[in-house]
Motif scaffolding. Sequence first.
Motif, mmCIF file in Angstrom:
data_model
loop_
_atom_site.group_PDB
_atom_site.id
_atom_site.type_symbol
_atom_site.label_atom_id
_atom_site.label_comp_id
_atom_site.label_asym_id
_atom_site.label_seq_id
_atom_site.Cartn_x
_atom_site.Cartn_y
_atom_site.Cartn_z
ATOM 1 N N SER A 56 51.292 42.937 30.571
ATOM 2 C CA SER A 56 51.308 43.429 28.449
ATOM 3 C C SER A 56 49.929 43.280 28.309
ATOM 4 O O SER A 56 49.578 43.136 27.342
ATOM 5 N N GLY A 57 49.184 42.651 29.205
ATOM 6 C CA GLY A 57 47.461 42.622 28.730
ATOM 7 C C GLY A 57 46.677 41.569 28.462
ATOM 8 O O GLY A 57 45.860 40.895 27.996
ATOM 9 N N LYS A 58 48.410 40.066 28.552
ATOM 10 C CA LYS A 58 47.840 38.853 28.926
ATOM 11 C C LYS A 58 47.090 38.329 29.586
ATOM 12 O O LYS A 58 48.397 37.872 30.348
ATOM 13 N N MET A 59 46.524 38.519 29.538
ATOM 14 C CA MET A 59 45.938 38.152 31.044
ATOM 15 C C MET A 59 45.891 36.429 31.557
ATOM 16 O O MET A 59 45.762 36.129 32.893
ATOM 17 N N ASP A 60 45.154 36.211 30.591
ATOM 18 C CA ASP A 60 44.771 34.744 30.987
ATOM 19 C C ASP A 60 46.012 33.707 31.119
ATOM 20 O O ASP A 60 45.845 32.943 32.021
ATOM 21 N N PRO A 61 46.794 33.716 30.359
ATOM 22 C CA PRO A 61 48.073 33.320 30.597
ATOM 23 C C PRO A 61 49.146 33.620 31.775
ATOM 24 O O PRO A 61 49.411 33.201 32.817
ATOM 25 N N ALA A 62 49.297 35.333 32.020
ATOM 26 C CA ALA A 62 49.087 35.256 33.764
ATOM 27 C C ALA A 62 48.625 34.675 34.535
ATOM 28 O O ALA A 62 49.145 34.841 34.992
ATOM 29 N N LEU A 63 47.299 34.475 34.770
ATOM 30 C CA LEU A 63 46.792 33.992 35.872
ATOM 31 C C LEU A 63 47.232 32.516 35.739
ATOM 32 O O LEU A 63 47.626 32.259 37.314
ATOM 33 N N LYS A 64 47.480 31.516 35.159
ATOM 34 C CA LYS A 64 47.417 30.132 34.446
ATOM 35 C C LYS A 64 49.197 30.360 35.524
ATOM 36 O O LYS A 64 49.386 29.473 36.401
ATOM 37 N N ASP A 65 50.501 31.100 34.738
ATOM 38 C CA ASP A 65 51.509 31.652 35.856
ATOM 39 C C ASP A 65 51.156 31.236 37.610
ATOM 40 O O ASP A 65 52.354 30.905 37.838
ATOM 41 N N LEU A 66 50.528 32.204 37.766
ATOM 42 C CA LEU A 66 50.529 32.940 39.075
ATOM 43 C C LEU A 66 49.756 32.013 39.936
ATOM 44 O O LEU A 66 49.707 31.492 41.000
ATOM 45 N N ASN A 67 49.106 31.253 39.153
ATOM 46 C CA ASN A 67 48.572 29.772 39.964
ATOM 47 C C ASN A 67 48.763 28.876 40.520
ATOM 48 O O ASN A 67 48.827 28.029 41.178
ATOM 49 N N THR A 68 50.203 28.878 38.597
ATOM 50 C CA THR A 68 51.420 27.896 39.062
ATOM 51 C C THR A 68 52.326 27.915 39.814
ATOM 52 O O THR A 68 52.762 27.143 41.047
ATOM 53 N N SER A 69 52.414 29.175 40.531
ATOM 54 C CA SER A 69 53.716 30.394 41.491
ATOM 55 C C SER A 69 52.897 29.111 42.271
ATOM 56 O O SER A 69 53.847 29.326 43.401
ATOM 57 N N ILE A 70 51.925 30.202 42.736
ATOM 58 C CA ILE A 70 51.163 30.062 43.846
ATOM 59 C C ILE A 70 51.297 27.771 45.070
ATOM 60 O O ILE A 70 51.250 27.893 45.307
ATOM 61 N N LYS A 71 50.385 27.138 43.282
ATOM 62 C CA LYS A 71 50.023 25.464 43.823
ATOM 63 C C LYS A 71 52.171 25.428 44.608
ATOM 64 O O LYS A 71 52.066 24.182 45.091
ATOM 65 N N LEU A 72 53.210 26.159 43.704
ATOM 66 C CA LEU A 72 54.907 24.860 43.848
ATOM 67 C C LEU A 72 54.735 26.062 45.340
ATOM 68 O O LEU A 72 55.890 24.553 45.620
ATOM 69 N N TYR A 73 54.724 27.047 45.570
ATOM 70 C CA TYR A 73 54.807 27.367 46.534
ATOM 71 C C TYR A 73 54.326 28.673 47.022
ATOM 72 O O TYR A 73 54.731 30.119 46.306
ATOM 73 N N PRO A 74 53.182 28.279 47.510
ATOM 74 C CA PRO A 74 52.246 29.464 47.964
ATOM 75 C C PRO A 74 53.147 30.844 48.817
ATOM 76 O O PRO A 74 53.864 30.264 49.583
ATOM 77 N N ASN A 75 52.892 31.681 48.231
ATOM 78 C CA ASN A 75 54.415 33.330 48.229
ATOM 79 C C ASN A 75 53.627 34.554 48.123
ATOM 80 O O ASN A 75 52.488 34.484 47.671
ATOM 81 N N ARG A 76 53.104 35.425 48.696
ATOM 82 C CA ARG A 76 52.650 36.356 48.734
ATOM 83 C C ARG A 76 52.837 37.242 47.790
ATOM 84 O O ARG A 76 51.615 38.280 47.864
ATOM 85 N N THR A 77 53.856 37.636 47.188
ATOM 86 C CA THR A 77 53.821 38.387 46.180
ATOM 87 C C THR A 77 53.306 37.599 45.428
ATOM 88 O O THR A 77 52.107 38.569 44.238
ATOM 89 N N ALA A 78 52.742 36.618 45.406
ATOM 90 C CA ALA A 78 52.101 35.973 43.966
ATOM 91 C C ALA A 78 50.806 36.359 44.448
ATOM 92 O O ALA A 78 49.462 36.940 43.012
ATOM 93 N N TYR A 79 50.982 36.208 45.228
ATOM 94 C CA TYR A 79 48.686 36.475 45.965
ATOM 95 C C TYR A 79 48.504 38.165 45.493
ATOM 96 O O TYR A 79 47.373 38.014 44.891
ATOM 97 N N ILE A 80 49.300 38.754 45.325
ATOM 98 C CA ILE A 80 49.487 40.185 45.257
ATOM 99 C C ILE A 80 49.375 40.277 44.146
ATOM 100 O O ILE A 80 48.165 41.236 43.708
ATOM 101 N N TYR A 81 49.809 40.023 43.093
ATOM 102 C CA TYR A 81 49.741 39.614 41.717
ATOM 103 C C TYR A 81 48.611 39.769 41.555
ATOM 104 O O TYR A 81 47.831 39.895 40.405
ATOM 105 N N ARG A 82 48.292 38.211 41.798
ATOM 106 C CA ARG A 82 47.068 37.696 41.288
ATOM 107 C C ARG A 82 45.978 38.149 41.990
ATOM 108 O O ARG A 82 44.634 38.792 40.844
ATOM 109 N N GLY A 83 45.637 39.065 42.740
ATOM 110 C CA GLY A 83 44.510 40.021 43.838
ATOM 111 C C GLY A 83 44.416 41.423 42.608
ATOM 112 O O GLY A 83 43.354 41.450 42.354
#
Length: 313
Positions: A56-83
């Motif tokens: 939806s183009g909301k990059m700041d909250p998107a980055l915050k959530d993806l960072n949290t997801s990776i912090k809780l459990y490093p996962n390939r999909t989150a790295y792809i989305y954040r990349g």
Amino acid sequence: MRFINYLSIIIIAALALPTFVSAGISIHEYTQAIEESPKDMKYKFYLLRGKAYKDSGKMDPALKDLNTSIKLYPNRTAYIYRGELFFETERYAEAINDFTTAIDINPTIELYKQRGESYLNTANYVLALADGLNIIDMAPHNAESYYVSIEALENLGDIKLARELAFKVTSFDRGNKKANGIITKYPLKFVFIGENPFTLYISQEDNVTKDKANEIFLMYKRGEKIDANLKNKLDECSTIGKQMIGYLARLKETWDDYFEEVKSLQVRSIKAHDVLRAKYQKQSTAIEHKIEIWEGKSKKCTDELVQVFWGNK
């Protein structure tokens, strides 16, 4: 009861990553799922909400959530989305790091393409070429597989190799605009006409000579009776053509070996690549010198062949 039913639906969506990301589940519902889900499931919902924010183009909250997801459990999909988020916001170095992590877990064509394009955007053409060659290896009959390598080679100044890959693309996708654009931008000075083993090598710009040489070749191939001088000259030109084919094949083999070494050694520095390229450039220069000599002989023989042809017309 509401908690169990509601959560079961959201968990099904989370387990079906990434299919349900755009299946009508709202950011608000993902937020509820984060609040109500078990601790070991929360990373999935942060991931899903982060993807929804990104889409939806909301990059700041998107980055915050993806960072949290990776912090809780490093996962390939989150790295792809954040990349992808980093790439879309032109943070290419960070995108490269995330795509590299995802590739280390499970390499795919799309990931090599995304990282290769990130390297191109940072002017790291050596590493872009390495990724581009991996893409070609994985899907050699897909025209788009060649794009990263062609752009990297063009920027490295290896025009001959870029053009060679472009010709490869047109061999199975004749109308490909990108490949034809490279061929048009960097045209060959010479072309082959005829067929093996009677191949004539003449100037591409000399259309009259080309047409007449083709006419002679067809007469010769059909076994039509021609003047002895004409036949002798055609034999001579055919021999020259075979020599040209041999040297061009050696030149292609040299650069094929270069490509293979780039891939096998996974060259990861500009200095190392420059050393490697210098090695093969030295070999190719010697072959190109031979080709230049035979180009002169070919043009001379073709000119004489046309004169003999007109003299016996």
